[in-house]
Motif scaffolding. Structure first.
Motif, PDB file in Angstrom:
ATOM      1  N   GLY A 424      10.734   7.516 -18.073  1.00  0.00           N
ATOM      2  CA  GLY A 424      10.027   6.373 -17.497  1.00  0.00           C
ATOM      3  C   GLY A 424      10.150   6.251 -15.992  1.00  0.00           C
ATOM      4  N   GLN A 425      10.513   7.359 -15.310  1.00  0.00           N
ATOM      5  CA  GLN A 425      10.766   7.289 -13.873  1.00  0.00           C
ATOM      6  C   GLN A 425       9.488   7.056 -13.059  1.00  0.00           C
ATOM      7  OE1 GLN A 425      12.925  10.789 -12.715  1.00  0.00           O
ATOM      8  NE2 GLN A 425      14.817  10.181 -13.730  1.00  0.00           N
ATOM      9  N   ILE A 426       8.381   7.690 -13.459  1.00  0.00           N
ATOM     10  CA  ILE A 426       7.140   7.579 -12.673  1.00  0.00           C
ATOM     11  C   ILE A 426       6.577   6.162 -12.742  1.00  0.00           C
ATOM     12  CG2 ILE A 426       4.786   8.408 -12.381  1.00  0.00           C
ATOM     13  CD1 ILE A 426       6.872  10.434 -11.571  1.00  0.00           C
ATOM     14  N   VAL A 427       6.439   5.620 -13.952  1.00  0.00           N
ATOM     15  CA  VAL A 427       5.875   4.277 -14.085  1.00  0.00           C
ATOM     16  C   VAL A 427       6.785   3.235 -13.452  1.00  0.00           C
ATOM     17  CG1 VAL A 427       6.880   3.757 -16.354  1.00  0.00           C
ATOM     18  CG2 VAL A 427       4.677   2.746 -15.691  1.00  0.00           C
ATOM     19  N   ALA A 428       8.102   3.473 -13.501  1.00  0.00           N
ATOM     20  CA  ALA A 428       9.040   2.540 -12.863  1.00  0.00           C
ATOM     21  C   ALA A 428       8.892   2.584 -11.342  1.00  0.00           C
ATOM     22  CB  ALA A 428      10.470   2.885 -13.264  1.00  0.00           C
ATOM     23  N   ARG A 429       8.686   3.763 -10.811  1.00  0.00           N
ATOM     24  CA  ARG A 429       8.497   3.899  -9.358  1.00  0.00           C
ATOM     25  C   ARG A 429       7.200   3.214  -8.914  1.00  0.00           C
ATOM     26  NH1 ARG A 429       6.792   9.567  -6.434  1.00  0.00           N
ATOM     27  NH2 ARG A 429       6.214   8.674  -4.412  1.00  0.00           N
ATOM     28  N   ILE A 430       6.125   3.411  -9.691  1.00  0.00           N
ATOM     29  CA  ILE A 430       4.841   2.783  -9.361  1.00  0.00           C
ATOM     30  C   ILE A 430       4.984   1.265  -9.359  1.00  0.00           C
ATOM     31  CG2 ILE A 430       2.473   2.416 -10.163  1.00  0.00           C
ATOM     32  CD1 ILE A 430       2.563   5.312 -11.249  1.00  0.00           C
ATOM     33  N   ALA A 431       5.664   0.733 -10.380  1.00  0.00           N
ATOM     34  CA  ALA A 431       5.852  -0.716 -10.481  1.00  0.00           C
ATOM     35  C   ALA A 431       6.688  -1.247  -9.325  1.00  0.00           C
ATOM     36  CB  ALA A 431       6.507  -1.060 -11.814  1.00  0.00           C
ATOM     37  N   ARG A 432       7.723  -0.526  -8.958  1.00  0.00           N
ATOM     38  CA  ARG A 432       8.614  -0.973  -7.879  1.00  0.00           C
ATOM     39  C   ARG A 432       7.881  -0.990  -6.535  1.00  0.00           C
ATOM     40  NH1 ARG A 432      11.885   2.634  -8.521  1.00  0.00           N
ATOM     41  NH2 ARG A 432      11.352   4.076  -6.843  1.00  0.00           N
ATOM     42  N   GLU A 433       7.176   0.100  -6.213  1.00  0.00           N
ATOM     43  CA  GLU A 433       6.484   0.175  -4.921  1.00  0.00           C
ATOM     44  C   GLU A 433       5.334  -0.821  -4.838  1.00  0.00           C
ATOM     45  OE1 GLU A 433       5.319   4.206  -4.279  1.00  0.00           O
ATOM     46  OE2 GLU A 433       7.377   4.954  -4.075  1.00  0.00           O
ATOM     47  N   ALA A 434       4.608  -1.012  -5.942  1.00  0.00           N
ATOM     48  CA  ALA A 434       3.510  -1.980  -5.940  1.00  0.00           C
ATOM     49  C   ALA A 434       4.051  -3.400  -5.785  1.00  0.00           C
ATOM     50  CB  ALA A 434       2.699  -1.856  -7.233  1.00  0.00           C
ATOM     51  N   ALA A 435       5.164  -3.699  -6.424  1.00  0.00           N
ATOM     52  CA  ALA A 435       5.760  -5.033  -6.318  1.00  0.00           C
ATOM     53  C   ALA A 435       6.200  -5.322  -4.886  1.00  0.00           C
ATOM     54  CB  ALA A 435       6.945  -5.154  -7.276  1.00  0.00           C
ATOM     55  N   GLU A 436       6.727  -4.324  -4.195  1.00  0.00           N
ATOM     56  CA  GLU A 436       7.143  -4.512  -2.802  1.00  0.00           C
ATOM     57  C   GLU A 436       5.952  -4.848  -1.917  1.00  0.00           C
ATOM     58  OE1 GLU A 436       9.099  -0.888  -1.818  1.00  0.00           O
ATOM     59  OE2 GLU A 436      10.947  -1.357  -2.942  1.00  0.00           O
ATOM     60  N   ASP A 437       4.837  -4.133  -2.100  1.00  0.00           N
ATOM     61  CA  ASP A 437       3.634  -4.418  -1.308  1.00  0.00           C
ATOM     62  C   ASP A 437       3.080  -5.804  -1.624  1.00  0.00           C
ATOM     63  OD1 ASP A 437       3.841  -2.006  -0.083  1.00  0.00           O
ATOM     64  OD2 ASP A 437       2.108  -1.066  -1.047  1.00  0.00           O
ATOM     65  N   LEU A 438       3.060  -6.162  -2.899  1.00  0.00           N
ATOM     66  CA  LEU A 438       2.531  -7.472  -3.291  1.00  0.00           C
ATOM     67  C   LEU A 438       3.405  -8.601  -2.751  1.00  0.00           C
ATOM     68  CD1 LEU A 438       1.490  -6.686  -6.976  1.00  0.00           C
ATOM     69  CD2 LEU A 438      -0.029  -7.088  -5.022  1.00  0.00           C
ATOM     70  N   SER A 439       4.699  -8.375  -2.651  1.00  0.00           N
ATOM     71  CA  SER A 439       5.598  -9.399  -2.104  1.00  0.00           C
ATOM     72  C   SER A 439       5.254  -9.695  -0.647  1.00  0.00           C
ATOM     73  CB  SER A 439       7.052  -8.933  -2.209  1.00  0.00           C
ATOM     74  OG  SER A 439       7.441  -8.784  -3.557  1.00  0.00           O
ATOM     75  N   ARG A 440       4.856  -8.669   0.087  1.00  0.00           N
ATOM     76  CA  ARG A 440       4.483  -8.865   1.490  1.00  0.00           C
ATOM     77  C   ARG A 440       3.134  -9.576   1.614  1.00  0.00           C
ATOM     78  NH1 ARG A 440       5.933  -3.248   1.477  1.00  0.00           N
ATOM     79  NH2 ARG A 440       8.107  -2.964   2.092  1.00  0.00           N
ATOM     80  N   VAL A 441       2.254  -9.367   0.656  1.00  0.00           N
ATOM     81  CA  VAL A 441       0.944 -10.025   0.694  1.00  0.00           C
ATOM     82  C   VAL A 441       1.057 -11.490   0.301  1.00  0.00           C
ATOM     83  CG1 VAL A 441      -1.389 -10.053  -0.274  1.00  0.00           C
ATOM     84  CG2 VAL A 441      -0.291  -7.869   0.232  1.00  0.00           C
ATOM     85  N   PHE A 442       1.811 -11.778  -0.767  1.00  0.00           N
ATOM     86  CA  PHE A 442       1.919 -13.141  -1.290  1.00  0.00           C
ATOM     87  C   PHE A 442       3.064 -13.935  -0.658  1.00  0.00           C
ATOM     88  CE2 PHE A 442       0.179 -11.007  -5.315  1.00  0.00           C
ATOM     89  CZ  PHE A 442      -1.129 -11.255  -4.933  1.00  0.00           C
ATOM     90  N   LEU A 443       3.909 -13.244   0.132  1.00  0.00           N
ATOM     91  CA  LEU A 443       5.060 -13.888   0.788  1.00  0.00           C
ATOM     92  C   LEU A 443       5.999 -14.554  -0.209  1.00  0.00           C
ATOM     93  CD1 LEU A 443       3.452 -15.427   4.026  1.00  0.00           C
ATOM     94  CD2 LEU A 443       4.523 -13.189   3.692  1.00  0.00           C
ATOM     95  N   ARG A 444       6.226 -13.891  -1.306  1.00  0.00           N
ATOM     96  CA  ARG A 444       7.207 -14.338  -2.294  1.00  0.00           C
ATOM     97  C   ARG A 444       7.598 -13.147  -3.151  1.00  0.00           C
ATOM     98  NH1 ARG A 444       4.056 -18.321  -6.417  1.00  0.00           N
ATOM     99  NH2 ARG A 444       6.142 -18.371  -7.342  1.00  0.00           N
ATOM    100  N   GLU A 445       8.729 -13.270  -3.833  1.00  0.00           N
ATOM    101  CA  GLU A 445       9.198 -12.165  -4.669  1.00  0.00           C
ATOM    102  C   GLU A 445       8.247 -11.948  -5.835  1.00  0.00           C
ATOM    103  OE1 GLU A 445      13.077 -10.817  -7.341  1.00  0.00           O
ATOM    104  OE2 GLU A 445      13.070 -12.745  -6.272  1.00  0.00           O
ATOM    105  N   VAL A 446       7.953 -10.679  -6.099  1.00  0.00           N
ATOM    106  CA  VAL A 446       7.066 -10.320  -7.206  1.00  0.00           C
ATOM    107  C   VAL A 446       7.807  -9.392  -8.160  1.00  0.00           C
ATOM    108  CG1 VAL A 446       4.944  -9.129  -7.867  1.00  0.00           C
ATOM    109  CG2 VAL A 446       4.971 -10.572  -5.832  1.00  0.00           C
ATOM    110  N   LYS A 447       7.779  -9.745  -9.447  1.00  0.00           N
ATOM    111  CA  LYS A 447       8.326  -8.878 -10.494  1.00  0.00           C
ATOM    112  C   LYS A 447       7.155  -8.337 -11.302  1.00  0.00           C
ATOM    113  CE  LYS A 447      12.855 -11.090 -10.938  1.00  0.00           C
ATOM    114  NZ  LYS A 447      13.811 -11.755 -11.863  1.00  0.00           N
TER     115      LYS A 447
END
Length: 456
Positions: A424-447
Motif C-alpha cells: 500500500g505504499q503508492i496509494v499512501a504516498r498519493i494520499a499524503r502528498e495530496a493532503a499536504e497540498d489541500l491543507s495549503r489551499v484550505f488553510l487547515r489540516e486535511v486527512k
C-alpha cells in the motif's frame, strides 16, 4: 505603445535577471531598466554571444507607470496575503455570489493563458496567484477543463483563465479524453481582454514554431491583444538560442515593428539546429491540426477558411504579438515582472468578484484535480488517464481538521495493483502528498483517505 522582451539570463552573468530588448528610439528613457549596457554571455570558457541591446521596446509612459507600481510595492502598505478556498462548497458559492468590494477607481483585466499541452500554463497561474489551486504535472492534459483564478491587489483585479492545452479531435478520440479539452480553450479566449501564449522553450522539437492549434486560435481572434511568454528559460543552456526562438515565433515582428537582433558568431554545429527542430515531430503536429479542421467537431475551427488554414500551416510564428517575456514559471521574481505588466495594463472597470475570491472551482473540484495530479506523477503513462474518482466523505473532524474520503476506480486488476503498490505504499504516498497540498489551499489540516476499486 509598449513593447518589451524580458530575457532571463544566467544569474552568474554580468547581466541582470531581466533584460529588455526590442525597438524604440529612446534608449535613455529606459536606461534605469538595465544594470549593464553590453555584456558577454559565456559558459565554461566557450565564447557565447555579445548581447548588445539594439533597441528598447517600451514607452516612457509605460516605464513611469511601472516605476510608480514598484514604489507602491516597496511601501508594503498595499500587500495582502493570497486568498484561500473555503473548504465548504456552500461557503465558496456564497463567496462567488457576494457583491464585489471594489474601490471607486477599480481596474480589471481578463487574461486567457493558452498554449500547447504541458507548456506550464497552470504553473504560471499558480505562481501569479501566490497559492496552488490548479493541478500541475509533468504529463500532458493535467488540466481537463477551463478554470478561473482571481488575483486582487489594491484597486486592480486580474482574472486568470487557465485552459487545457490546445489539442486536436483525433488526439481526443485516440486517448479517450474529455470533450472539454476541445471546447474550453476556444470558448475561454472569447471573453478575454488579453491572450498569453505560453511556449515551452525547453522542448527542442516544438520551441521553433507555434503549435498549429495556437496559430488557429490567434488567427480567429486578431482583435484580442496577445503577448508571447517563453517559459522554462532556465532549462535552456545556450541562452543565445532564446533570441533565435523569439525571431522565429514572432516572424521577426513585435508590436508592428521589425525586430533588430545583432548577428552573432556561432560554432558550425549551431547552424544546423533549426533544421533539426523542424523535422518529423512538427510535421505530425501539423498533420493532426490540419485534420481537425475538416472533422469540425471543434466549432471554432470552422470559422477559418481552407485558404487561411493552408496559409497557417506554412507559418512558423505570429507577427502580431504586442510584447514578449522570457521567464521561468517556477521563479517568483520572473513572474512578478509579468504580474506588474498585467497590473499596468488593467483598464478602468468594475470588479467581477469579491477580493476574497481565489478561484471559481468548488472545494471538491480542487480536491479531485489535486488527486489527479498525484496519480499522474506516481503512476505509469496510461493508468491515471483511465481512472475516475468519487468523493464519498467530506466533513469536519473532531479536532477541526477536514476529513475527506475518495474512492478511485480502475479498469484493470493490473492497474489496481499498480495504484496500491507494495504494502500500500503508492496509494499512501498519493494520499499524503495530496493532503499536504489541500491543507495549503484550505488553510487547515486535511486527512485524506484513498481507496481503490475495480470498475466492473
Amino acid at each position: 505603445m509598449a513593447l518589451r522582451v524580458c530575457a532571463r539570463l544566467l544569474r552568474d552573468s554580468t547581466v541582470s535577471s531581466r533584460l529588455v530588448t526590442g525597438a524604440c528610439a529612446r534608449q535613455e528613457s529606459a536606461s534605469w531598466f538595465l544594470t549593464a549596457g553590453n555584456a558577454a554571455c559565456s559558459r565554461g570558457g566557450r565564447a557565447g554571444f555579445i548581447f548588445t541591446p539594439a533597441c528598447f521596446i517600451t514607452s516612457e509612459a509605460f516605464l513611469d507607470r511601472l516605476m510608480k507600481g514598484k514604489a507602491a510595492e516597496a511601501d508594503g502598505s498595499l500587500y495582502r496575503l493570497p486568498a484561500s478556498v473555503p473548504p465548504d462548497s456552500a461557503e465558496q458559492l456564497s463567496l462567488l455570489l457576494r457583491h464585489p468590494d471594489q474601490p471607486d477607481n477599480s481596474k480589471v483585466l481578463k487574461v486567457a493563458i493558452i498554449g500547447a499541452p504541458n507548456a506550464g500554463k497552470s504553473t504560471l497561474s499558480n505562481q501569479l496567484l501566490g497559492r496552488k489551486v490548479f493541478a500541475v504535472s509533468k504529463k500532458v492534459h493535467t488540466t481537463r477543463s477551463r478554470a478561473m483564478g482571481v488575483l486582487t491587489e489594491d484597486d486592480t483585479q486580474i482574472i486568470l483563465l487557465d485552459t487545457p492545452g490546445l489539442t486536436t479531435v483525433s488526439k481526443v478520440k485516440r486517448h479517450q479524453l474529455e470533450k472539454t479539452l476541445l471546447v474550453d480553450p476556444w470558448n475561454t479566449v472569447k471573453e478575454a481582454d488579453l491572450m498569453v501564449v505560453l511556449v515551452d522553450v525547453a522542448d527542442r522539437w516544438m520551441c521553433s514554431r507555434l503549435d498549429f492549434e495556437v496559430l488557429k486560435c490567434l488567427a480567429q481572434h486578431p482583435d484580442i491583444p496577445a503577448i508571447l511568454v517563453l517559459n522554462k528559460v532556465d532549462q535552456v543552456k545556450a541562452k543565445d538560442r532564446l533570441l533565435d526562438i523569439t525571431a522565429e515565433l514572432t516572424c521577426g515582428v513585435v508590436n508592428g515593428r521589425q525586430m533588430r537582433v545583432r548577428p552573432v558568431i556561432r560554432p558550425p554545429w549551431a547552424e544546423k539546429r533549426p533544421e533539426m527542430d523542424s523535422e518529423s515531430p512538427l510535421e505530425d503536429e501539423d498533420g493532426g491540426g490540419g485534420s481537425a479542421g475538416p472533422e469540425g467537431s471543434a466549432q471554432p475551427n470552422s470559422v477559418l477558411s481552407k485558404e487561411q488554414l493552408k496559409a497557417l500551416k506554412s507559418q512558423r510564428g505570429w507577427p502580431h504579438f504586442k510584447d514578449i517575456f522570457m521567464l521561468s514559471a517556477v521563479d517568483r521574481e520572473d513572474v512578478e515582472t509579468l504580474k506588474e505588466y498585467f497590473m499596468v495594463g488593467a483598464k478602468p472597470g468594475p470588479w467581477q468578484y469579491h477580493s476574497e475570491v481565489l478561484t471559481d472551482q468548488s472545494p471538491e473540484e480542487v480536491c479531485t484535480n489535486i488527486v489527479r495530479e498525484k496519480l499522474l506523477e506516481c503512476l505509469p503513462q496510461e493508468v491515471p488517464y483511465s481512472m475516475t474518482q468519487l468523493i464519498e466523505l467530506w466533513q469536519d473532524g473532531e479536532n477541526g481538521e477536514l476529513d475527506i474520503s475518495v474512492k478511485l476506480y480502475v479498469k484493470k486488476d493490473t492497474h489496481m495493483r499498480m495504484v496500491i503498490g507494495t504494502a500500500g505504499q503508492i496509494v499512501a504516498r498519493i494520499a499524503r502528498e495530496a493532503a499536504e497540498d489541500l491543507s495549503r489551499v484550505f488553510l487547515r489540516e486535511v486527512k485524506l483517505k484513498l481507496t481503490v476499486k475495480l470498475r466492473k
